[in-house]
Write a protein that holds these residues in place. Structure first.
Motif, PDB file in Angstrom:
ATOM      1  N   THR A   8     -14.509 -50.075  90.927  1.00 30.64           N
ATOM      2  CA  THR A   8     -15.377 -49.971  92.101  1.00 30.64           C
ATOM      3  C   THR A   8     -16.308 -48.775  91.971  1.00 30.64           C
ATOM      4  O   THR A   8     -17.493 -48.868  92.301  1.00 30.64           O
ATOM      5  N   GLN A   9     -15.805 -47.683  91.465  1.00 31.16           N
ATOM      6  CA  GLN A   9     -16.641 -46.502  91.299  1.00 31.16           C
ATOM      7  C   GLN A   9     -17.720 -46.738  90.248  1.00 31.16           C
ATOM      8  O   GLN A   9     -18.862 -46.312  90.417  1.00 31.16           O
ATOM      9  N   LYS A  10     -17.369 -47.403  89.162  1.00 26.42           N
ATOM     10  CA  LYS A  10     -18.363 -47.702  88.134  1.00 26.42           C
ATOM     11  C   LYS A  10     -19.432 -48.640  88.674  1.00 26.42           C
ATOM     12  O   LYS A  10     -20.626 -48.469  88.408  1.00 26.42           O
ATOM     13  N   LEU A  11     -19.021 -49.636  89.449  1.00 25.07           N
ATOM     14  CA  LEU A  11     -19.973 -50.570  90.043  1.00 25.07           C
ATOM     15  C   LEU A  11     -20.901 -49.841  91.011  1.00 25.07           C
ATOM     16  O   LEU A  11     -22.125 -50.050  90.992  1.00 25.07           O
ATOM     17  N   ALA A  12     -20.348 -48.970  91.830  1.00 25.21           N
ATOM     18  CA  ALA A  12     -21.163 -48.215  92.777  1.00 25.21           C
ATOM     19  C   ALA A  12     -22.132 -47.287  92.045  1.00 25.21           C
ATOM     20  O   ALA A  12     -23.285 -47.134  92.463  1.00 25.21           O
ATOM     21  N   GLY A  13     -21.692 -46.688  90.952  1.00 18.67           N
ATOM     22  CA  GLY A  13     -22.568 -45.818  90.167  1.00 18.67           C
ATOM     23  C   GLY A  13     -23.726 -46.578  89.556  1.00 18.67           C
ATOM     24  O   GLY A  13     -24.869 -46.106  89.558  1.00 18.67           O
ATOM     25  N   SER A  14     -23.462 -47.762  89.026  1.00 18.02           N
ATOM     26  CA  SER A  14     -24.549 -48.554  88.445  1.00 18.02           C
ATOM     27  C   SER A  14     -25.512 -49.033  89.522  1.00 18.02           C
ATOM     28  O   SER A  14     -26.730 -49.073  89.305  1.00 18.02           O
ATOM     29  N   MET A  15     -24.987 -49.402  90.694  1.00 19.00           N
ATOM     30  CA  MET A  15     -25.869 -49.806  91.791  1.00 19.00           C
ATOM     31  C   MET A  15     -26.731 -48.634  92.250  1.00 19.00           C
ATOM     32  O   MET A  15     -27.918 -48.796  92.551  1.00 19.00           O
ATOM     33  N   LYS A  22     -27.781 -46.137  90.397  1.00 18.45           N
ATOM     34  CA  LYS A  22     -28.828 -45.932  89.404  1.00 18.45           C
ATOM     35  C   LYS A  22     -29.941 -46.960  89.556  1.00 18.45           C
ATOM     36  O   LYS A  22     -31.123 -46.640  89.446  1.00 18.45           O
ATOM     37  N   GLY A  23     -29.568 -48.208  89.835  1.00 13.58           N
ATOM     38  CA  GLY A  23     -30.569 -49.255  90.009  1.00 13.58           C
ATOM     39  C   GLY A  23     -31.440 -49.022  91.235  1.00 13.58           C
ATOM     40  O   GLY A  23     -32.672 -49.129  91.168  1.00 13.58           O
ATOM     41  N   VAL A  24     -30.829 -48.685  92.344  1.00 11.19           N
ATOM     42  CA  VAL A  24     -31.591 -48.436  93.571  1.00 11.19           C
ATOM     43  C   VAL A  24     -32.472 -47.204  93.397  1.00 11.19           C
ATOM     44  O   VAL A  24     -33.637 -47.194  93.825  1.00 11.19           O
ATOM     45  N   SER A  25     -31.946 -46.172  92.751  1.00 13.09           N
ATOM     46  CA  SER A  25     -32.719 -44.952  92.536  1.00 13.09           C
ATOM     47  C   SER A  25     -33.930 -45.216  91.651  1.00 13.09           C
ATOM     48  O   SER A  25     -35.037 -44.752  91.945  1.00 13.09           O
ATOM     49  N   SER A  26     -33.746 -45.963  90.568  1.00 14.42           N
ATOM     50  CA  SER A  26     -34.887 -46.259  89.684  1.00 14.42           C
ATOM     51  C   SER A  26     -35.910 -47.148  90.394  1.00 14.42           C
ATOM     52  O   SER A  26     -37.118 -46.959  90.239  1.00 14.42           O
ATOM     53  N   PHE A  27     -35.463 -48.115  91.195  1.00 14.91           N
ATOM     54  CA  PHE A  27     -36.389 -48.957  91.963  1.00 14.91           C
ATOM     55  C   PHE A  27     -37.184 -48.117  92.954  1.00 14.91           C
ATOM     56  O   PHE A  27     -38.402 -48.268  93.094  1.00 14.91           O
ATOM     57  N   TYR A  28     -36.519 -47.200  93.636  1.00 15.22           N
ATOM     58  CA  TYR A  28     -37.182 -46.332  94.608  1.00 15.22           C
ATOM     59  C   TYR A  28     -38.208 -45.449  93.910  1.00 15.22           C
ATOM     60  O   TYR A  28     -39.335 -45.289  94.388  1.00 15.22           O
ATOM     61  N   ASN A  29     -37.841 -44.865  92.754  1.00 20.88           N
ATOM     62  CA  ASN A  29     -38.780 -44.025  92.012  1.00 20.88           C
ATOM     63  C   ASN A  29     -39.977 -44.829  91.542  1.00 20.88           C
ATOM     64  O   ASN A  29     -41.116 -44.345  91.592  1.00 20.88           O
ATOM     65  N   LEU A  30     -39.765 -46.060  91.089  1.00 24.15           N
ATOM     66  CA  LEU A  30     -40.855 -46.921  90.659  1.00 24.15           C
ATOM     67  C   LEU A  30     -41.787 -47.239  91.827  1.00 24.15           C
ATOM     68  O   LEU A  30     -43.011 -47.214  91.685  1.00 24.15           O
ATOM     69  N   MET A  31     -41.213 -47.501  92.992  1.00 23.71           N
ATOM     70  CA  MET A  31     -42.013 -47.805  94.171  1.00 23.71           C
ATOM     71  C   MET A  31     -42.838 -46.589  94.589  1.00 23.71           C
ATOM     72  O   MET A  31     -44.024 -46.706  94.904  1.00 23.71           O
ATOM     73  N   ILE A  32     -42.253 -45.406  94.565  1.00 21.25           N
ATOM     74  CA  ILE A  32     -42.985 -44.189  94.927  1.00 21.25           C
ATOM     75  C   ILE A  32     -44.110 -43.921  93.939  1.00 21.25           C
ATOM     76  O   ILE A  32     -45.230 -43.560  94.339  1.00 21.25           O
ATOM     77  N   GLN A  33     -43.863 -44.119  92.651  1.00 21.95           N
ATOM     78  CA  GLN A  33     -44.918 -43.916  91.659  1.00 21.95           C
ATOM     79  C   GLN A  33     -46.058 -44.906  91.857  1.00 21.95           C
ATOM     80  O   GLN A  33     -47.233 -44.551  91.732  1.00 21.95           O
ATOM     81  N   SER A  34     -45.741 -46.149  92.191  1.00 22.16           N
ATOM     82  CA  SER A  34     -46.775 -47.154  92.428  1.00 22.16           C
ATOM     83  C   SER A  34     -47.626 -46.797  93.636  1.00 22.16           C
ATOM     84  O   SER A  34     -48.859 -46.888  93.599  1.00 22.16           O
TER      85      SER A  34
END
Length: 115
Positions: free
Chosen positions: A85-92, A94-106
């Motif tokens: 569960t912790q590994k799954l939460a960590g990967s999620m 990272k995914g949400v963080s990278s999506f948010y950073n991509l959206m802010i850069q756009s």
């Protein structure tokens, strides 16, 4: 000017005196809560060695046993294998963080075009 400095020094002395008085009162309160003074207190950590050579430690009245490294390593491996569960939460995360950073850069690049 001198009157201001004297007033400031008096305020500092009163503050520090109050702080020391409060620390003393807190110490007395702790002694009253425990029900005994520090002179009668046993040591917090009491190590002893039995006939087999094992070290036994009594920490604040609780007995602690000596554990081998292999036992602790096995316990760690069991805990590590059960943290899916912790590994799954960590990967999620990272995914949400990278999506948010991509959206802010756009959005930033879009704003740069207009201004």
């Amino acid at each position: 000017m001198v009157k201001t400095i004297i007033t400031l020094l008096m305020m500092i002395i009163l503050f520090l005196g109050g702080t020391l008085f409060g620390i003393d009162q807190a110490s007395e309160g702790i002694i009253q809560t425990r029900g005994y003074a520090t002179a009668d207190v046993k040591e917090a950590v009491q190590p002893s060695r039995d006939e087999a050579g094992n070290v036994e430690v009594e920490l604040l009245g609780k007995d602690l046993q000596q554990v081998t490294f292999e036992e602790k390593e096995q316990e760690f491996q069991e805990i590590e294998s059960s943290n899916f569960t912790q590994k799954l939460a960590g990967s999620m995360e990272k995914g949400v963080s990278s999506f948010y950073n991509l959206m802010i850069q756009s959005v930033y690049q879009l704003v740069q075009v207009f201004f």
